[in-house]
Design a protein around this motif. Sequence first.
Motif, PDB file in Angstrom:
ATOM      1  N   THR A  59       0.815  -1.344  -0.249  1.00  0.00           N
ATOM      2  CA  THR A  59      -0.130  -0.028   0.118  1.00  0.00           C
ATOM      3  C   THR A  59       0.781   1.450  -0.182  1.00  0.00           C
ATOM      4  OG1 THR A  59      -1.652  -1.199   1.207  1.00  0.00           O
ATOM      5  CG2 THR A  59      -1.732   1.142   1.280  1.00  0.00           C
ATOM      6  N   PHE A  60       1.730   1.328   0.663  1.00  0.00           N
ATOM      7  CA  PHE A  60       2.401   2.378   0.950  1.00  0.00           C
ATOM      8  C   PHE A  60       3.461   2.794  -0.372  1.00  0.00           C
ATOM      9  CE2 PHE A  60       1.652   2.560   5.427  1.00  0.00           C
ATOM     10  CZ  PHE A  60       1.762   4.103   5.615  1.00  0.00           C
ATOM     11  N   LEU A  61       3.758   1.682  -0.815  1.00  0.00           N
ATOM     12  CA  LEU A  61       4.678   1.686  -2.204  1.00  0.00           C
ATOM     13  C   LEU A  61       3.873   2.380  -3.409  1.00  0.00           C
ATOM     14  CD1 LEU A  61       7.373   0.587  -3.167  1.00  0.00           C
ATOM     15  CD2 LEU A  61       6.057  -1.594  -4.098  1.00  0.00           C
ATOM     16  N   LEU A  62       2.531   2.440  -3.139  1.00  0.00           N
ATOM     17  CA  LEU A  62       1.618   3.329  -4.187  1.00  0.00           C
ATOM     18  C   LEU A  62       1.848   4.730  -4.393  1.00  0.00           C
ATOM     19  CD1 LEU A  62      -1.746   1.477  -3.842  1.00  0.00           C
ATOM     20  CD2 LEU A  62      -0.187   1.212  -5.716  1.00  0.00           C
ATOM     21  N   PHE A  63       2.251   5.182  -3.170  1.00  0.00           N
ATOM     22  CA  PHE A  63       2.762   6.686  -2.948  1.00  0.00           C
ATOM     23  C   PHE A  63       3.700   7.028  -3.664  1.00  0.00           C
ATOM     24  CE2 PHE A  63       0.039   5.524   0.852  1.00  0.00           C
ATOM     25  CZ  PHE A  63      -1.020   6.678   0.747  1.00  0.00           C
ATOM     26  N   HIS A 103       4.116  -4.758  -7.697  1.00  0.00           N
ATOM     27  CA  HIS A 103       3.101  -4.339  -6.552  1.00  0.00           C
ATOM     28  C   HIS A 103       1.536  -4.622  -6.798  1.00  0.00           C
ATOM     29  CE1 HIS A 103       2.138  -0.972  -9.284  1.00  0.00           C
ATOM     30  NE2 HIS A 103       1.386  -0.363  -8.502  1.00  0.00           N
ATOM     31  N   MET A 104       1.143  -4.494  -8.110  1.00  0.00           N
ATOM     32  CA  MET A 104      -0.186  -5.077  -8.356  1.00  0.00           C
ATOM     33  C   MET A 104      -0.124  -6.733  -8.395  1.00  0.00           C
ATOM     34  SD  MET A 104      -1.945  -2.327  -8.043  1.00  0.00           S
ATOM     35  CE  MET A 104      -3.493  -3.149  -8.226  1.00  0.00           C
ATOM     36  N   PRO A 105       0.623  -7.281  -8.816  1.00  0.00           N
ATOM     37  CA  PRO A 105       0.803  -8.893  -8.537  1.00  0.00           C
ATOM     38  C   PRO A 105       0.699  -9.445  -7.208  1.00  0.00           C
ATOM     39  CG  PRO A 105       2.056  -8.238 -10.397  1.00  0.00           C
ATOM     40  CD  PRO A 105       1.841  -6.823  -9.755  1.00  0.00           C
ATOM     41  N   THR A 160      -2.334 -11.308  -5.510  1.00  0.00           N
ATOM     42  CA  THR A 160      -1.952 -12.519  -4.858  1.00  0.00           C
ATOM     43  C   THR A 160      -2.406 -12.656  -3.230  1.00  0.00           C
ATOM     44  OG1 THR A 160       0.211 -12.792  -6.180  1.00  0.00           O
ATOM     45  CG2 THR A 160      -0.009 -14.077  -4.100  1.00  0.00           C
ATOM     46  N   LEU A 161      -2.317 -11.707  -2.676  1.00  0.00           N
ATOM     47  CA  LEU A 161      -2.765 -11.220  -1.289  1.00  0.00           C
ATOM     48  C   LEU A 161      -4.078 -11.378  -1.305  1.00  0.00           C
ATOM     49  CD1 LEU A 161      -0.380  -8.514  -0.198  1.00  0.00           C
ATOM     50  CD2 LEU A 161      -0.441 -10.984   0.477  1.00  0.00           C
ATOM     51  N   ALA A 162      -5.034 -10.954  -2.392  1.00  0.00           N
ATOM     52  CA  ALA A 162      -6.566 -10.978  -2.361  1.00  0.00           C
ATOM     53  C   ALA A 162      -6.887 -12.595  -2.563  1.00  0.00           C
ATOM     54  CB  ALA A 162      -6.904 -10.160  -3.536  1.00  0.00           C
ATOM     55  N   GLY A 163      -6.126 -13.242  -3.202  1.00  0.00           N
ATOM     56  CA  GLY A 163      -6.486 -14.645  -3.409  1.00  0.00           C
ATOM     57  C   GLY A 163      -6.137 -15.210  -2.317  1.00  0.00           C
ATOM     58  N   TRP A 164      -5.178 -14.841  -1.285  1.00  0.00           N
ATOM     59  CA  TRP A 164      -4.835 -15.687  -0.349  1.00  0.00           C
ATOM     60  C   TRP A 164      -5.872 -15.354   0.809  1.00  0.00           C
ATOM     61  CZ3 TRP A 164      -4.169 -14.101   4.724  1.00  0.00           C
ATOM     62  CH2 TRP A 164      -3.663 -14.925   5.530  1.00  0.00           C
ATOM     63  N   SER A 165      -6.359 -14.172   0.679  1.00  0.00           N
ATOM     64  CA  SER A 165      -7.510 -13.915   1.759  1.00  0.00           C
ATOM     65  C   SER A 165      -8.800 -14.397   1.496  1.00  0.00           C
ATOM     66  CB  SER A 165      -7.656 -12.251   1.558  1.00  0.00           C
ATOM     67  OG  SER A 165      -6.563 -11.530   1.963  1.00  0.00           O
ATOM     68  N   LEU A 166      -8.972 -14.567   0.115  1.00  0.00           N
ATOM     69  CA  LEU A 166     -10.457 -15.300  -0.205  1.00  0.00           C
ATOM     70  C   LEU A 166     -10.367 -16.794   0.321  1.00  0.00           C
ATOM     71  CD1 LEU A 166     -13.115 -15.380  -1.561  1.00  0.00           C
ATOM     72  CD2 LEU A 166     -11.630 -16.105  -3.701  1.00  0.00           C
ATOM     73  N   GLU A 167      -8.923 -17.404   0.190  1.00  0.00           N
ATOM     74  CA  GLU A 167      -8.960 -18.867   0.742  1.00  0.00           C
ATOM     75  C   GLU A 167      -9.305 -18.743   2.181  1.00  0.00           C
ATOM     76  OE1 GLU A 167      -7.234 -22.718   1.795  1.00  0.00           O
ATOM     77  OE2 GLU A 167      -6.948 -20.584   2.506  1.00  0.00           O
ATOM     78  N   ARG A 168      -8.825 -17.821   2.735  1.00  0.00           N
ATOM     79  CA  ARG A 168      -8.917 -17.622   4.215  1.00  0.00           C
ATOM     80  C   ARG A 168     -10.241 -17.429   4.791  1.00  0.00           C
ATOM     81  NH1 ARG A 168      -4.502 -18.945   7.752  1.00  0.00           N
ATOM     82  NH2 ARG A 168      -4.813 -17.208   9.114  1.00  0.00           N
ATOM     83  N   LEU A 171      -9.651   3.380  -9.213  1.00  0.00           N
ATOM     84  CA  LEU A 171     -10.344   2.621  -8.639  1.00  0.00           C
ATOM     85  C   LEU A 171     -10.725   1.092  -9.184  1.00  0.00           C
ATOM     86  CD1 LEU A 171     -13.465   4.866  -7.858  1.00  0.00           C
ATOM     87  CD2 LEU A 171     -11.650   3.923  -6.217  1.00  0.00           C
ATOM     88  N   TRP A 172      -9.828   1.086 -10.514  1.00  0.00           N
ATOM     89  CA  TRP A 172      -9.751  -0.236 -11.439  1.00  0.00           C
ATOM     90  C   TRP A 172      -9.585  -1.563 -10.554  1.00  0.00           C
ATOM     91  CZ3 TRP A 172      -5.973  -3.661 -12.205  1.00  0.00           C
ATOM     92  CH2 TRP A 172      -4.761  -3.282 -11.780  1.00  0.00           C
ATOM     93  N   PHE A 173      -8.810  -1.335  -9.490  1.00  0.00           N
ATOM     94  CA  PHE A 173      -8.536  -2.472  -8.849  1.00  0.00           C
ATOM     95  C   PHE A 173      -9.543  -3.096  -8.042  1.00  0.00           C
ATOM     96  CE2 PHE A 173      -6.942  -4.315  -4.569  1.00  0.00           C
ATOM     97  CZ  PHE A 173      -6.556  -5.520  -4.879  1.00  0.00           C
ATOM     98  N   LEU A 174     -10.538  -2.378  -7.677  1.00  0.00           N
ATOM     99  CA  LEU A 174     -11.627  -2.603  -6.783  1.00  0.00           C
ATOM    100  C   LEU A 174     -12.779  -3.554  -7.795  1.00  0.00           C
ATOM    101  CD1 LEU A 174     -12.917   0.499  -4.764  1.00  0.00           C
ATOM    102  CD2 LEU A 174     -11.436  -1.823  -3.943  1.00  0.00           C
ATOM    103  N   ILE A 175     -12.959  -3.283  -9.155  1.00  0.00           N
ATOM    104  CA  ILE A 175     -13.727  -3.692  -9.963  1.00  0.00           C
ATOM    105  C   ILE A 175     -13.156  -4.819 -10.545  1.00  0.00           C
ATOM    106  CG2 ILE A 175     -13.261  -2.507 -11.838  1.00  0.00           C
ATOM    107  CD1 ILE A 175     -16.737  -3.445 -10.905  1.00  0.00           C
ATOM    108  N   TYR A 176     -11.970  -4.902 -10.754  1.00  0.00           N
ATOM    109  CA  TYR A 176     -11.310  -6.151 -10.967  1.00  0.00           C
ATOM    110  C   TYR A 176     -11.261  -7.227 -10.017  1.00  0.00           C
ATOM    111  CZ  TYR A 176      -9.120  -4.685 -15.665  1.00  0.00           C
ATOM    112  OH  TYR A 176      -9.031  -4.206 -16.910  1.00  0.00           O
ATOM    113  N   LEU A 177     -10.901  -7.042  -8.678  1.00  0.00           N
ATOM    114  CA  LEU A 177     -10.992  -8.010  -7.833  1.00  0.00           C
ATOM    115  C   LEU A 177     -12.504  -8.411  -7.500  1.00  0.00           C
ATOM    116  CD1 LEU A 177      -9.634  -9.313  -5.735  1.00  0.00           C
ATOM    117  CD2 LEU A 177      -9.717  -7.335  -4.244  1.00  0.00           C
TER     118      LEU A 177
END
Length: 227
Positions: free
Chosen positions: A20-24, A59-61, A65-73, A140-146
């Motif tokens: 997240t901080f890397l986005l700045f 950073h986007m990969p 990846t973290l979103a997929g991990w969170s879904l599994e959890r 906001l593209w990340f939200l709709i893709y996710l």
Amino acid sequence: MPAGSQPRRHDIDWLRIGATFLLFPFHAARPFDHQPWHVKSPDAGTGFDLFVWFIHQLHMPLFFTLAGWSLERALHVRTEAAVRRERYARLLVPFLVGVALLSPPQAYLEAITQKGFTGSFRQFLPHFFTSLEYFSWHHLWFLIYLFTFTMLYLPLLGRLERSPVEVPVARPRMLYGAIVPFAVVELALRSRWPGLQNLYDDWANFLWYSLFFVGGFRSPASRPSTS
């Protein structure tokens, strides 16, 4: 620990924080590289090109990846229906509100600096909501893709989560084999779809980030310990 809860993964927390901080610095550098973007400065430099390129590779990969991990959890403690409701509330609703309230001022600034629009913001608003030339969801593209990935892949991933088959220990041959689908996407699709992130005509990014999302879901690190 309460029944059904899972131990906190502080390493995953720090990955999220770091990404997240890397986005700045990434977005602060974008006006100064030589690639097209929403706002550009005449003072571009090669150093910014290298900096942006380097961060873009990871950073986007990492986010997907973290979103997929969170879904599994999440599927360890929630039903698929509950996960869908949660994603509607946490992804789709913020996306729609953001597009309605945050994207128009950004798109207006881009329109008057790069697309030759000369009217006021009030005159621009009807164009934003009715023309693909001016409409954009910007960051906001990340939200709709996710959200789309979750709704699209959840039935299959839910079956995988319920499957008794354990994820095999990763071996060098398996790791090299995992490169193949990524290489196919880049070689076969990237030249045709370089990365507009508009969802409906962005097949290279769609499949590229899908691979990270699904890969994060099936990561051995996401499986509960049997010890």
